[in-house]
Design an enzyme around this catalytic site. Structure first.
Site, short mmCIF file in Angstrom:
data_model
loop_
_atom_site.label_atom_id
_atom_site.label_comp_id
_atom_site.label_asym_id
_atom_site.label_seq_id
_atom_site.Cartn_x
_atom_site.Cartn_y
_atom_site.Cartn_z
N ARG A 139 0.82 -1.23 0.00
CA ARG A 139 0.00 0.00 0.00
C ARG A 139 0.84 1.28 0.00
NH1 ARG A 139 -2.67 -3.41 3.35
NH2 ARG A 139 -4.60 -4.24 2.46
N LYS A 161 2.28 11.23 -11.27
CA LYS A 161 1.42 10.32 -12.04
C LYS A 161 2.20 9.05 -12.33
CE LYS A 161 -1.66 13.51 -14.49
NZ LYS A 161 -2.08 13.99 -15.83
N GLU A 208 8.51 18.82 -25.57
CA GLU A 208 7.79 19.13 -24.33
C GLU A 208 8.31 20.44 -23.71
OE1 GLU A 208 5.17 17.51 -23.26
OE2 GLU A 208 5.29 15.57 -24.30
N LYS A 254 6.84 22.72 -14.23
CA LYS A 254 6.00 21.56 -13.90
C LYS A 254 5.69 21.56 -12.39
CE LYS A 254 4.19 17.35 -14.64
NZ LYS A 254 4.45 16.02 -15.13
N GLU A 264 -5.08 17.33 -11.13
CA GLU A 264 -5.73 17.77 -12.37
C GLU A 264 -7.23 17.95 -12.16
OE1 GLU A 264 -3.97 15.94 -15.81
OE2 GLU A 264 -5.58 16.63 -17.11
N ARG A 273 -3.36 21.96 -14.19
CA ARG A 273 -2.51 20.92 -14.78
C ARG A 273 -2.94 20.57 -16.21
NH1 ARG A 273 0.05 15.98 -11.16
NH2 ARG A 273 1.33 15.19 -12.87
N ASN A 277 -1.47 19.93 -21.27
CA ASN A 277 -1.88 19.13 -22.43
C ASN A 277 -1.87 19.93 -23.72
OD1 ASN A 277 -2.33 16.70 -21.00
ND2 ASN A 277 -4.21 17.58 -20.17
N HIS A 280 -1.53 18.29 -27.10
CA HIS A 280 -1.71 16.84 -26.92
C HIS A 280 -3.01 16.31 -27.51
CE1 HIS A 280 1.84 17.22 -24.50
NE2 HIS A 280 1.83 15.93 -24.19
N HIS A 284 -2.23 13.33 -29.61
CA HIS A 284 -2.72 11.99 -29.27
C HIS A 284 -3.50 11.39 -30.43
CE1 HIS A 284 -2.46 12.67 -24.65
NE2 HIS A 284 -1.40 12.05 -25.11
N HIS A 303 6.27 10.15 -29.32
CA HIS A 303 5.26 10.98 -28.67
C HIS A 303 5.60 12.48 -28.83
CE1 HIS A 303 2.46 12.45 -25.68
NE2 HIS A 303 3.46 13.01 -25.02
N1 LIG Z 1 3.92 10.21 -15.41
C1 LIG Z 1 3.82 11.26 -16.17
O1 LIG Z 1 3.44 12.36 -15.73
C2 LIG Z 1 4.21 11.16 -17.62
C3 LIG Z 1 4.34 12.32 -18.38
C4 LIG Z 1 4.75 12.19 -19.70
C5 LIG Z 1 4.98 10.95 -20.24
N2 LIG Z 1 4.82 9.83 -19.47
C6 LIG Z 1 5.07 8.50 -20.02
O2 LIG Z 1 6.46 8.40 -20.33
C7 LIG Z 1 6.63 7.46 -21.37
C8 LIG Z 1 7.58 8.04 -22.39
O3 LIG Z 1 8.79 8.33 -21.74
P1 LIG Z 1 10.16 8.49 -22.54
O4 LIG Z 1 9.99 9.41 -23.66
O5 LIG Z 1 11.21 8.74 -21.52
O6 LIG Z 1 10.31 7.08 -23.25
P2 LIG Z 1 10.88 5.68 -22.82
O7 LIG Z 1 10.81 5.42 -21.39
O8 LIG Z 1 10.26 4.72 -23.76
O9 LIG Z 1 12.42 5.82 -23.25
C9 LIG Z 1 12.74 6.01 -24.62
C10 LIG Z 1 13.81 5.02 -25.07
O10 LIG Z 1 15.08 5.46 -24.60
C11 LIG Z 1 15.74 4.42 -23.88
N3 LIG Z 1 16.56 5.12 -22.90
C12 LIG Z 1 16.15 5.74 -21.77
N4 LIG Z 1 17.17 6.43 -21.24
C13 LIG Z 1 18.24 6.22 -22.02
C14 LIG Z 1 19.59 6.69 -22.00
N5 LIG Z 1 20.01 7.57 -21.09
N6 LIG Z 1 20.43 6.25 -22.95
C15 LIG Z 1 20.00 5.40 -23.94
N7 LIG Z 1 18.74 4.96 -24.03
C16 LIG Z 1 17.88 5.37 -23.08
C17 LIG Z 1 14.63 3.56 -23.38
O11 LIG Z 1 15.06 2.23 -23.13
C18 LIG Z 1 13.65 3.61 -24.54
O12 LIG Z 1 14.04 2.72 -25.54
C19 LIG Z 1 5.26 7.16 -21.94
O13 LIG Z 1 4.85 5.88 -21.52
C20 LIG Z 1 4.37 8.23 -21.32
O14 LIG Z 1 3.05 7.77 -21.13
C21 LIG Z 1 4.45 9.92 -18.19
#
Ligand SMILES: NC(=O)c1ccc[n+]([C@@H]2O[C@H](COP(=O)([O-])OP(=O)(O)OC[C@H]3O[C@@H](n4cnc5c(N)ncnc54)[C@H](O)[C@@H]3O)[C@@H](O)[C@H]2O)c1
Length: 400
Positions: A139, A161, A208, A254, A264, A273, A277, A280, A284, A303
């Site tokens: 938990r 999130k 972003e 942020k 949000e 918050r 978007n 987006h 999306h 993305h």
């Molecule tokens: N929680 C939130 O508020 C929030 C906000 C925005 C996005 N997200 C989520 O984040 C995800 C996207 O995140 P992302 O863009 O970081 O993508 P990701 O986690 O898929 O990473 C992108 C790629 O880079 C690789 N990688 C990561 N760090 C590396 C490094 N230093 N060197 C070499 N390779 C590396 C990963 O293995 C992957 O192949 C989505 O699932 C999205 O929904 C969450």
């Protein structure tokens, strides 16, 4: 802040009352991860702070160069943590309940107890899954986020999130459908980790930041967009000091947004918050469409690339409605182009198909489309029921 951050480190306090925490950005910070985590996780007592490090589970993105994970684990061990490392694959298909279950089993196998942290080392996918594991194991145990992509540093790691995708009975992947708000206890963004990031992934993260630049006027940094315009080439060439400043300024935005609207829940007038978007709803919709091609690389769009297209569409839409100042959309196109991000897309389906996909976006309330649009002064607002003609024209304008 903890007071332990090295001098060259940018420290942002995310103010959320009892859930407040520091988000630290700097160069080679992972070498100090252990002491920083121990200080952040120590319990306040009358005489100061106490609590010896116990166990920690380090969840490692398996695409990271080995030296990054080794540095983080060694630092945690040097601070007294008994570390169990668990590899994780960063693919949207592995952002799943099955992956969560495997991770929880590993955490239980490591005998993690209440108060002992899960440390997420990787991009947004690893951070979201590890964060959700921390929210649900016993938990709730603490999570320390160590983002290693630009997107994770400026967005995913801050704000609490967490979650996984869900594949529904009809085979459709619903992104982030299951999750929890679970604020980290500490965020450690070491910009040196960005050096191994594929350039296309780095650029996607910059989208972003450009988005933040378009709304930063409401969050005490009205100069951010122009600063990115002036520094985009140096940022893309990997200048560490500039990258650290970029991350810290974006984290500060942020943090301010999240502090004002943690879950949000703000209404349209306040924005809150939901303003994050921006771009987006268009983006999306494009992400869900097969066969789209951008000039910046083969295969599915990232993305951030979809967000870039969304920023172009949103700024053109806002300009057509007389909300944004003339010339804004051209500036957005110019800075995105300089960052190597797409501003148009080939293979766009009929506009009605895109509009229908936008109507399914989660920002739609009671069947009413709500767009976040720039309004000048580096500010944005929520526009409910925008005139259909302007939205249609904006979508058509990004077709190559
Ligand atoms: N929680 C939130 O508020 C929030 C906000 C925005 C996005 N997200 C989520 O984040 C995800 C996207 O995140 P992302 O863009 O970081 O993508 P990701 O986690 O898929 O990473 C992108 C790629 O880079 C690789 N990688 C990561 N760090 C590396 C490094 N230093 N060197 C070499 N390779 C590396 C990963 O293995 C992957 O192949 C989505 O699932 C999205 O929904 C969450």
């Amino acid at each position: 802040m903890t007071g332990l951050a090295p001098r060259s480190t940018h420290a942002v306090r995310v103010e959320l009352g009892p859930r407040s925490y520091d988000a630290l950005t700097g160069v080679d910070l992972l070498s100090r991860l252990g002491e920083l985590a121990a200080a952040a996780l120590a319990k306040p007592t009358q005489g100061g702070r106490t609590g010896a490090p116990g166990r920690a589970v380090l969840v490692v993105d398996d695409a990271l160069p080995a030296h990054i994970a080794t540095r983080a684990a060694a630092s945690l061990r040097a601070a007294g943590y008994d570390v169990t490392s668990v590899p994780a694959r960063a693919h949207e298909d592995d952002k799943s309940l099955a992956a969560l279950e495997r991770l929880l089993a590993a955490v239980a196998g490591a005998k993690l107890e209440r108060g002992e942290p899960i440390v997420a080392l990787g991009g947004g996918i690893v951070g979201d899954v590890a964060g959700f594991a921390a929210a649900s194991y016993r938990r709730g145990v603490p999570v320390v986020q160590c983002p290693t992509t630009l997107l994770a540093m400026v967005d995913a790691s801050v704000g609490g999130k967490t979650g996984v995708n869900l594949r529904t009975g009809d085979g459709v992947l619903k992104k982030n459908m299951v999750g929890a708000f679970h604020q980290p206890s500490l965020v450690v963004a070491d910009v040196s980790t960005l050096e191994s990031l594929p350039p296309r992934t780095l650029r996607a993260g910059l989208a972003e930041c450009i988005k933040h630049g378009l709304l930063a006027g409401d969050w005490k940094d009205p100069g951010l967009f122009e600063w990115i315009e002036a520094n985009v080439a140096a940022l893309m060439s990997g200048d560490r000091a500039l990258l650290a400043e970029l991350v810290a300024r974006n984290v500060a935005i942020k943090a301010r947004v999240v502090a004002g609207d943690e879950r949000e829940e703000a209404d349209d007038a306040a924005g809150g918050r939901a303003l994050l978007n921006l771009g987006h709803t268009f983006g999306h919709a494009l992400e869900t469409m097969p066969g789209l091609e951008v000039s910046t690389g083969p295969g599915p769009m990232h993305h951030g690339e979809a967000v870039a297209l969304g920023l172009v569409a949103a700024s053109r839409c806002a300009q057509q409605l007389g909300l944004a100042p003339p010339g804004l959309a051209d500036r957005v196109v110019r800075v995105l182009t300089a960052a190597g991000l797409p501003t148009s897309v080939r293979g766009l389906p009929p506009t009605d198909t895109v509009l229908a996909a936008m109507a399914h976006d989660k920002k739609t309330l009671g069947g009413r489309l709500r767009l976040i649009l720039p309004v000048g002064g580096w500010r944005c607002k929520v526009v409910a029921d925008p005139p259909a003609g302007a939205v249609r024209a904006a979508v058509e304008s990004i077709g190559a």
